[in-house]
Design a protein around this motif. Structure first.
Motif, short mmCIF file in Angstrom:
data_model
loop_
_atom_site.label_atom_id
_atom_site.label_comp_id
_atom_site.label_asym_id
_atom_site.label_seq_id
_atom_site.Cartn_x
_atom_site.Cartn_y
_atom_site.Cartn_z
N GLN A 60 5.65 -8.48 -6.18
CA GLN A 60 5.70 -7.06 -6.54
C GLN A 60 4.36 -6.39 -6.29
N ARG A 63 3.90 -5.66 -2.60
CA ARG A 63 4.68 -4.48 -2.19
C ARG A 63 4.01 -3.19 -2.67
N ASN A 67 2.19 -0.14 -0.42
CA ASN A 67 2.57 1.26 -0.63
C ASN A 67 1.33 2.10 -0.96
#
Length: 80
Positions: A60, A63, A67
Motif C-alpha cells: 500500500q 502505491r 501516487n
C-alpha cells in the motif's frame, strides 16, 4: 526524485513554487513527507520511517508513494 530546492513549505502542509507562483495545500502527512524530502532523506529512509510509525503494508505504501510522486511531478515540484 528530489524536491526542487526553491520550493517553500510550511509545517502545516502549505507548498509554494516561486518559479510559477503556484501554491498547494497538503495534509499533515504531506507536511511530514515534504520535510523529510527537504532534509535529503532517501526514498528508502522515508518509507521505512512510515512503515515504523503507521499501520500500513509495504504494498500500500508503494502505491501511495507512486501516487504522491506523480502529484509532485504534475505540480512541477520535482527535479527530474
Amino acid at each position: 526524485m528530489k524536491l526542487k530546492s526553491n520550493i517553500a513549505t510550511s509545517d502545516n502542509g502549505f507548498i509554494f513554487n516561486p518559479s510559477t507562483g503556484d501554491s498547494f495545500s497538503g495534509n499533515e502527512m504531506a507536511a511530514q513527507l515534504l520535510s523529510a524530502m527537504k532534509s535529503n532523506k532517501t526514498e528508502a529512509e522515508i518509507k521505512q520511517d512510515i512503515l515504523n510509525r503507521y499501520d500500513v503494508s509495504e504494498n500500500q505504501l508503494d502505491r501511495d508513494w507512486d501516487n504522491w510522486m506523480l502529484q509532485l511531478k504534475e505540480a512541477n515540484l520535482l527535479e527530474i
